[in-house]
Design an enzyme around this catalytic site. Sequence first.
Site, short mmCIF file in Angstrom:
data_model
loop_
_atom_site.label_atom_id
_atom_site.label_comp_id
_atom_site.label_asym_id
_atom_site.label_seq_id
_atom_site.Cartn_x
_atom_site.Cartn_y
_atom_site.Cartn_z
N ARG A 59 -81.83 -2.19 -28.03
CA ARG A 59 -82.55 -0.92 -27.89
C ARG A 59 -83.42 -0.83 -26.63
O ARG A 59 -84.65 -0.84 -26.69
CB ARG A 59 -83.38 -0.65 -29.14
CG ARG A 59 -82.51 -0.58 -30.38
CD ARG A 59 -83.26 -0.22 -31.61
NE ARG A 59 -83.57 1.19 -31.70
CZ ARG A 59 -84.32 1.71 -32.66
NH1 ARG A 59 -84.84 0.95 -33.58
NH2 ARG A 59 -84.56 3.00 -32.70
N ASP B 28 -77.98 6.45 -39.15
CA ASP B 28 -79.02 6.18 -40.15
C ASP B 28 -78.51 6.33 -41.59
O ASP B 28 -79.27 6.09 -42.53
CB ASP B 28 -80.24 7.10 -39.94
CG ASP B 28 -81.01 6.73 -38.69
OD1 ASP B 28 -80.82 5.61 -38.17
OD2 ASP B 28 -81.82 7.56 -38.22
N LYS C 74 -89.27 11.85 -41.40
CA LYS C 74 -89.99 10.83 -40.64
C LYS C 74 -89.73 10.99 -39.13
O LYS C 74 -90.66 10.96 -38.33
CB LYS C 74 -89.53 9.44 -41.07
CG LYS C 74 -89.99 8.32 -40.15
CD LYS C 74 -89.55 6.94 -40.60
CE LYS C 74 -88.16 6.52 -40.17
NZ LYS C 74 -88.04 6.06 -38.77
N ASN C 75 -88.44 11.17 -38.77
CA ASN C 75 -88.11 11.13 -37.35
C ASN C 75 -88.43 12.43 -36.61
O ASN C 75 -88.21 12.53 -35.40
CB ASN C 75 -86.64 10.74 -37.15
CG ASN C 75 -86.44 9.26 -37.46
OD1 ASN C 75 -87.41 8.51 -37.60
ND2 ASN C 75 -85.19 8.83 -37.55
N CYS D 15 -85.13 -5.25 -31.63
CA CYS D 15 -85.49 -5.11 -33.04
C CYS D 15 -84.26 -5.45 -33.86
O CYS D 15 -83.22 -5.77 -33.33
CB CYS D 15 -86.01 -3.72 -33.36
SG CYS D 15 -84.74 -2.50 -33.49
N ARG E 37 -91.66 2.22 -45.04
CA ARG E 37 -91.75 2.82 -43.70
C ARG E 37 -91.10 4.19 -43.69
O ARG E 37 -91.49 5.05 -42.90
CB ARG E 37 -91.03 1.93 -42.68
CG ARG E 37 -91.70 0.60 -42.46
CD ARG E 37 -91.06 -0.13 -41.32
NE ARG E 37 -91.30 0.59 -40.06
CZ ARG E 37 -91.03 0.11 -38.88
NH1 ARG E 37 -90.48 -1.08 -38.76
NH2 ARG E 37 -91.27 0.80 -37.80
N1 EPU Z 1 -80.29 3.65 -25.39
C1 EPU Z 1 -80.21 3.05 -24.15
N2 EPU Z 1 -81.25 3.21 -23.28
C2 EPU Z 1 -82.35 3.95 -23.59
C3 EPU Z 1 -82.43 4.56 -24.87
C4 EPU Z 1 -81.38 4.39 -25.75
O1 EPU Z 1 -79.23 2.38 -23.84
O2 EPU Z 1 -83.25 4.05 -22.75
C5 EPU Z 1 -79.19 3.48 -26.35
C6 EPU Z 1 -79.63 2.75 -27.63
O3 EPU Z 1 -79.64 1.35 -27.45
C7 EPU Z 1 -78.60 3.22 -28.61
C8 EPU Z 1 -78.34 4.66 -28.18
O4 EPU Z 1 -78.78 4.74 -26.82
O5 EPU Z 1 -77.41 2.48 -28.46
C9 EPU Z 1 -79.02 5.72 -29.01
O6 EPU Z 1 -80.41 5.41 -29.12
P1 EPU Z 1 -81.50 6.56 -29.28
O7 EPU Z 1 -82.36 6.54 -28.07
O8 EPU Z 1 -80.83 7.81 -29.64
O9 EPU Z 1 -82.35 6.02 -30.54
P2 EPU Z 1 -83.92 6.12 -30.75
O10 EPU Z 1 -84.45 7.36 -30.16
O11 EPU Z 1 -84.55 4.83 -30.39
C10 EPU Z 1 -83.79 7.48 -32.99
C11 EPU Z 1 -84.25 7.30 -34.40
C12 EPU Z 1 -83.43 6.20 -35.05
C13 EPU Z 1 -81.96 6.61 -35.01
C14 EPU Z 1 -81.52 6.90 -33.57
C15 EPU Z 1 -80.10 7.41 -33.46
C16 EPU Z 1 -86.57 7.92 -34.44
C17 EPU Z 1 -88.00 7.53 -34.58
N3 EPU Z 1 -85.66 6.95 -34.42
O12 EPU Z 1 -83.98 6.23 -32.34
O13 EPU Z 1 -83.86 6.11 -36.41
O14 EPU Z 1 -81.15 5.60 -35.56
O15 EPU Z 1 -82.41 7.85 -32.98
O16 EPU Z 1 -79.96 8.58 -34.18
O17 EPU Z 1 -86.27 9.10 -34.34
C18 EPU Z 1 -84.41 5.05 -38.43
O18 EPU Z 1 -85.02 6.08 -38.76
O19 EPU Z 1 -84.17 4.11 -39.26
C19 EPU Z 1 -83.95 4.88 -37.06
C20 EPU Z 1 -83.62 3.71 -36.53
#
Ligand code: EPU
Length: 429
Positions: free
Chosen positions: A131, A316, A22-23, A126, A408
Amino acid sequence: MDRIRIVGGRRLNGTIPISGAKNATLPLMIASLLTEDTLILDNVPHLADVGLLQRILGNHGVDVMVAGKRPGDDPNSGRTLHISARTIVDTTAPYELVSKMRASFWVVAPLVARMGEARVSMPGGCAIGTRPVDLLIMALAQLGADIEIEGGYVMARARNGLRGGEIVFPKVTVGGTHTALMAAALARGTTVIENAAREPEIGDVADCLNKMGARISGAGTSRIVIEGVPGLHGARHSVLPDRIETGTYAMAVAMTGGDVVLQNARPELLQAALDVLGQTGATVTPTNRGIHIARNGAGLAPVDVTTAPFPGFPTDLQAQLMALMTRAEGTSHITEAIFENRFMHVQELARLGARIRLNGDTATIEGVPRLKGAPVMATDLRASVSLVIAALAAEGETTVNRVYHLDRGFERLEEKLGGCGAAIERISD
Ligand code: EPU
């Protein structure tokens, strides 16, 4: 609203085919916005999030064609999408759509890179924490985008195109790295991303972008270098297997006992999780078909685990490991270091008889000899599937409500587990 009914106590034996990730699928679909040509994606999982992103892209004018299966095609091989962003009719991604799926915010990068402007709703909080998107915005600003935030929308403008720059992430972010990669692919000059996320899905997106004509090196390491190109073309790419789905079913087998081949799974995508499973007493063997996982007779040993960016133990899989540890012979500690509030499953696991104490970002799980079925529900995908794992080992009947969270991210969950002997069915009202 559908529910899943599980009667616990059966061992799992057989083969579970692992779907495309998915990701990786979501950012790959978003990358289609970077070119006028058609991007063909194979091994796409049939998931609610994929359908939702199809609608979101449709709003920008993207056509998505789902190829039908032919006689003789492998029913487990996933779908093929033909995605064409020939004409972008709208550079706005509205609140109503972005608020349903956070990853859709990432459209901001290809839109500003190709069209010189994007207006994308901030995704908001969320169920797993606040986030923020500040680092994604910082990355775009480093590449020369003018950013304004107005009425809950991020307006990014680069009338004369983006230019290469240095992006140093103070914290590892998957979404930030995807955004930076997509934006930099079409920027003038060279971009260097420092402290980039190393998740395998980043590598998969970089591979696909390179097939489309991008010049990206170092994906999969913390330093990615991108030589911008004036345009990208069409390509064909097969989505890599889902490491979180793999780890989830591996934990289900460790929980119930039994013997299962996770077909198409790739061990190097989740080595940290497989190592932890080994410590719990499960036997994990890579094979040429995928991963063989077994647990026979012996009890589960407790573990101490802290989540971390790749190659560490993935957030995850945190909820699923916690479900497993509810039955360990002893006390485990699980620390969630990525998201501030990803413990919704704790209350629900307690309804099944689990003993878990929360102290800040650490859960202490005291293993119990038995769980008992109960009605449960969860408000996020991974939390929901942790309840399924617990239910598979609980005495009697568990009903998992709000199944749309599972839909999802898990394709044909009840079929895959049912095929290995679980007593599991979907009930539609
Ligand atoms: N963060 C910030 N500022 C930002 C972006 C992120 O502070 O601008 C923080 C977040 O709050 C968090 C950390 O950085 O504490 C890591 O967040 P990241 O940006 O890596 O997460 P994401 O890209 O929003 C993806 C996956 C998530 C998975 C995370 C961590 C997808 C679509 N989503 O989210 O997957 O948990 O990376 O590996 O790829 C899931 O599939 O259930 C899911 C939540």
